[in-house]
Motif scaffolding. Structure first.
Motif, PDB file in Angstrom:
ATOM      1  N   THR A   1      36.777  -5.514  10.787  1.00 10.24           N
ATOM      2  CA  THR A   1      36.434  -4.920  11.838  1.00 10.24           C
ATOM      3  C   THR A   1      35.333  -4.183  11.828  1.00 10.24           C
ATOM      4  N   CYS A   2      34.428  -4.148  12.807  1.00  7.01           N
ATOM      5  CA  CYS A   2      33.115  -3.156  13.038  1.00  7.01           C
ATOM      6  C   CYS A   2      33.164  -2.291  14.047  1.00  7.01           C
ATOM      7  N   PHE A   3      32.829  -1.109  13.777  1.00  7.42           N
ATOM      8  CA  PHE A   3      32.623  -0.187  14.947  1.00  7.42           C
ATOM      9  C   PHE A   3      31.250   0.233  14.848  1.00  7.42           C
ATOM     10  N   SER A   4      31.034   0.938  16.087  1.00  6.96           N
ATOM     11  CA  SER A   4      29.541   1.492  16.073  1.00  6.96           C
ATOM     12  C   SER A   4      29.664   2.987  16.566  1.00  6.96           C
ATOM     13  N   PHE A   5      28.847   3.739  15.983  1.00  6.78           N
ATOM     14  CA  PHE A   5      28.785   5.292  16.277  1.00  6.78           C
ATOM     15  C   PHE A   5      27.726   5.911  16.873  1.00  6.78           C
ATOM     16  N   ASP A   6      27.084   4.874  17.744  1.00  5.15           N
ATOM     17  CA  ASP A   6      25.818   5.422  18.271  1.00  5.15           C
ATOM     18  C   ASP A   6      25.987   6.308  19.452  1.00  5.15           C
ATOM     19  N   GLY A   7      25.014   6.997  19.875  1.00  5.28           N
ATOM     20  CA  GLY A   7      25.021   7.980  20.693  1.00  5.28           C
ATOM     21  C   GLY A   7      26.041   8.036  21.950  1.00  5.28           C
ATOM     22  N   ILE A   8      26.440   6.941  22.486  1.00  2.46           N
ATOM     23  CA  ILE A   8      27.238   6.782  23.682  1.00  2.46           C
ATOM     24  C   ILE A   8      28.501   6.396  23.240  1.00  2.46           C
ATOM     25  N   LYS A   9      28.889   6.150  22.049  1.00  2.00           N
ATOM     26  CA  LYS A   9      30.287   5.499  21.801  1.00  2.00           C
ATOM     27  C   LYS A   9      31.386   6.500  21.906  1.00  2.00           C
ATOM     28  N   ASN A  10      32.487   5.843  21.657  1.00  2.00           N
ATOM     29  CA  ASN A  10      33.884   6.891  21.898  1.00  2.00           C
ATOM     30  C   ASN A  10      33.829   7.926  20.702  1.00  2.00           C
ATOM     31  N   ILE A  11      33.053   7.932  19.599  1.00  2.00           N
ATOM     32  CA  ILE A  11      32.579   8.922  18.643  1.00  2.00           C
ATOM     33  C   ILE A  11      31.288   8.632  18.280  1.00  2.00           C
ATOM     34  N   THR A  12      30.417   9.617  18.166  1.00  2.00           N
ATOM     35  CA  THR A  12      28.959   9.382  17.626  1.00  2.00           C
ATOM     36  C   THR A  12      28.723   9.872  16.378  1.00  2.00           C
TER      37      THR A  12
ATOM     38  N   GLY B   1      25.214   9.997  15.884  1.00  2.00           N
ATOM     39  CA  GLY B   1      23.923   9.955  16.415  1.00  2.00           C
ATOM     40  C   GLY B   1      23.476   8.254  16.415  1.00  2.00           C
ATOM     41  N   GLU B   2      23.449   7.621  15.455  1.00  2.00           N
ATOM     42  CA  GLU B   2      23.596   6.458  15.286  1.00  2.00           C
ATOM     43  C   GLU B   2      24.814   6.086  14.105  1.00  2.00           C
ATOM     44  N   GLY B   3      24.733   4.833  13.810  1.00  2.00           N
ATOM     45  CA  GLY B   3      25.691   4.431  12.657  1.00  2.00           C
ATOM     46  C   GLY B   3      26.649   3.542  13.228  1.00  2.00           C
ATOM     47  N   GLY B   4      27.649   3.307  12.285  1.00  2.00           N
ATOM     48  CA  GLY B   4      28.715   2.284  12.163  1.00  2.00           C
ATOM     49  C   GLY B   4      29.504   2.146  10.964  1.00  2.00           C
ATOM     50  N   CYS B   5      30.432   1.349  11.086  1.00  2.00           N
ATOM     51  CA  CYS B   5      31.317   1.040   9.582  1.00  2.00           C
ATOM     52  C   CYS B   5      31.912  -0.354   9.807  1.00  2.00           C
ATOM     53  N   VAL B   6      32.096  -0.670   8.632  1.00  2.00           N
ATOM     54  CA  VAL B   6      32.860  -1.968   8.349  1.00  2.00           C
ATOM     55  C   VAL B   6      34.166  -1.658   7.890  1.00  2.00           C
ATOM     56  N   ILE B   7      35.231  -2.187   8.178  1.00  2.00           N
ATOM     57  CA  ILE B   7      36.697  -2.168   7.739  1.00  2.00           C
ATOM     58  C   ILE B   7      37.080  -3.325   7.398  1.00  2.00           C
ATOM     59  N   SER B   8      37.974  -3.397   6.188  1.00  2.00           N
ATOM     60  CA  SER B   8      38.808  -4.558   5.864  1.00  2.00           C
ATOM     61  C   SER B   8      39.559  -4.410   4.568  1.00  2.00           C
ATOM     62  N   ASN B   9      40.762  -5.213   4.447  1.00  2.00           N
ATOM     63  CA  ASN B   9      41.454  -5.314   3.224  1.00  2.00           C
ATOM     64  C   ASN B   9      40.916  -6.221   2.118  1.00  2.00           C
TER      65      ASN B   9
ATOM     66  N   ARG C   1      42.914   2.037   5.310  1.00  2.00           N
ATOM     67  CA  ARG C   1      42.183   1.095   4.739  1.00  2.00           C
ATOM     68  C   ARG C   1      40.582   1.554   4.191  1.00  2.00           C
ATOM     69  N   GLU C   2      40.029   0.765   3.524  1.00  2.00           N
ATOM     70  CA  GLU C   2      38.817   1.329   3.086  1.00  2.00           C
ATOM     71  C   GLU C   2      37.499   1.042   4.044  1.00  2.00           C
ATOM     72  N   VAL C   3      36.705   2.016   4.142  1.00  2.00           N
ATOM     73  CA  VAL C   3      35.755   1.893   5.068  1.00  2.00           C
ATOM     74  C   VAL C   3      34.456   2.205   4.623  1.00  2.00           C
ATOM     75  N   VAL C   4      33.421   1.355   5.089  1.00  2.00           N
ATOM     76  CA  VAL C   4      31.945   1.395   4.328  1.00  2.00           C
ATOM     77  C   VAL C   4      31.173   1.779   5.895  1.00  2.00           C
ATOM     78  N   CYS C   5      30.614   3.005   5.641  1.00  2.00           N
ATOM     79  CA  CYS C   5      29.562   3.546   6.615  1.00  2.00           C
ATOM     80  C   CYS C   5      28.293   2.886   6.578  1.00  2.00           C
ATOM     81  N   VAL C   6      27.687   2.729   7.558  1.00  2.00           N
ATOM     82  CA  VAL C   6      26.253   2.236   7.647  1.00  2.00           C
ATOM     83  C   VAL C   6      25.374   2.796   8.617  1.00  2.00           C
ATOM     84  N   ALA C   7      24.270   2.221   8.935  1.00  2.00           N
ATOM     85  CA  ALA C   7      23.022   2.714   9.756  1.00  2.00           C
ATOM     86  C   ALA C   7      23.559   2.561  11.262  1.00  2.00           C
TER      87      ALA C   7
END
Length: 372
Positions: free
Chosen positions: A171-182, A184-192, A45-51
């Motif tokens: 669906t929204c994920f977080s990529f902050d320092g302690i998440k399943n992957i990091t 550093g900071e960050g996250g993403c939005v996924i949708s069809n 699916r298309e993914v948009v990465c954010v802060a």
């Protein structure tokens, strides 16, 4: 000190960041596009990465048309980011009770809180567990609600052998320092939903239309077209470089997290005072590991005793309806208030070793036994 959570990085992330620093283009550019492409390949699916994960939730809510006068159903036991993202959109977060068996949204309580203003259901995949997604989506269709899955804890989790994020509404994920992957900071939005993706892409760059394509080429837009509220929520090349290195290690991280959780489960199965929460670790990749201590009288004492033993523990999370900013009538939130004083989170990250797990579990069992 055995830490409750931590970033697990090595020289590969350092090399990747130094490459970006040497290139001299630190903002959003081609590395962000590459990270998004890798994630899109993973989720189909298309993914948009954010802060940040919070930014992902905020942008997703805005893209779904959520605003002033709207109500969003959300479980009260979640990190405050879920509630703050809702309030930032102008909507009202309606705190819902949880199941004492799973700590996930109680759909029966949510149904009692449906009004004409209810527009969206925000699910929280607490500890990486999505719960009965089919039931949640059936509920949403019945009441004509959109769904945003706050999957900050659930990167890599599968539901009926399908990857969380590869299906569903938003669906929204977080990529902050302690998440399943990091990253550093960050996250993403996924949708069809192509409209959602387009709106999130523009809104992350202050609402400037089509600026994403320029940024991917390490360029920027000079003649602006802005038609709605935007935010400075884009991801940087530095963050994306870290994220791409983390993706390479995710299979190892995932297996280690599952191993830790199962080993804890096996130890606590022998305890009459400490209960683990049943999770299907064939599918769930746990971000946190939470236990219920049956005769807990003073959690702060237990936390301090564990710290004195060189073990950092904590709890996830204080019910949001008890916070002054989000205070809400607790008449229907009794299960959350009943279980909250008894939950405790134990160290969960890929650098927790088997001897660490034995030490953590045995020290906790001893402390809890002494409480009787």
């Amino acid at each position: 000190m055995i830490r409750l959570s931590k970033s697990c990085i090595d020289k590969n992330e350092e090399i990747a960041v130094n490459r970006v620093l040497k290139d001299g283009y630190l903002g959003m550019g081609s590395d962000v596009q590459s990270f998004e492409d890798q994630l899109s390949h993973m989720f189909k699916r298309e993914v948009v990465c954010v802060a940040s994960g919070t930014a992902a939730l905020h942008l997703a809510l805005q893209a779904c048309g959520i605003g002033i006068g709207d109500e969003v159903l959300v479980p009260t036991i979640t990190y405050i980011a879920s509630f703050q993202a809702i309030s930032a959109s102008g909507a009202t977060a309606i705190a819902c009770d949880i199941s004492k068996e799973t700590l996930l949204l109680d759909i029966r309580d949510a149904e009692k809180k449906i009004t004409k203003k209810t527009k969206l259901l925000m699910l929280v995949h607490y500890a990486g567990d999505p719960g009965n997604l089919d039931r949640y989506y059936t509920f949403a269709r019945k009441h004509n609600l959109r769904i945003i899955e706050d999957a900050a804890h659930a990167f890599g989790t599968t539901y009926k052998k399908r990857l969380i994020g590869s299906f569903g509404d938003v669906t929204c994920f977080s990529f902050d320092g302690i998440k399943n992957i990091t990253s550093g900071e960050g996250g993403c939005v996924i949708s069809n939903d192509v409209d959602i993706i387009k709106k999130v892409k523009n809104a992350r760059l202050l609402g400037v239309e089509s600026d994403t394509e320029k940024r991917y080429k390490n360029d920027r837009t000079w003649k602006l077209s802005v038609k709605y509220q935007g935010w400075r929520y884009h991801m940087s090349n530095i963050m994306a470089a870290i994220g791409m290195e983390q993706l390479k290690k995710f299979d190892v991280f995932s297996a280690k997290r599952k191993h830790i959780a199962l080993k804890y489960d096996n130890i606590f199965a022998q305890s009459k005072l400490i209960q683990s929460f049943e999770r299907d670790y064939d599918g769930v990749v746990p971000h946190i590991y939470v236990v219920k201590i049956l005769k807990m009288q003073n959690r702060d004492f237990v936390i301090e005793e564990m710290k004195r033993k060189g073990i950092q523990v904590g709890y996830h999370y204080q019910p949001n309806h008890t916070l002054e900013f989000f205070e809400q009538d607790n008449a229907s939130l009794l299960k959350s208030e009943e279980i909250f004083p008894h939950i405790l989170s134990l160290p969960m990250h890929p650098e927790v070793s088997d001897p660490d797990i034995d030490t953590i579990a045995n020290e906790l069992i001893q402390i809890v036994q002494n409480l009787e």
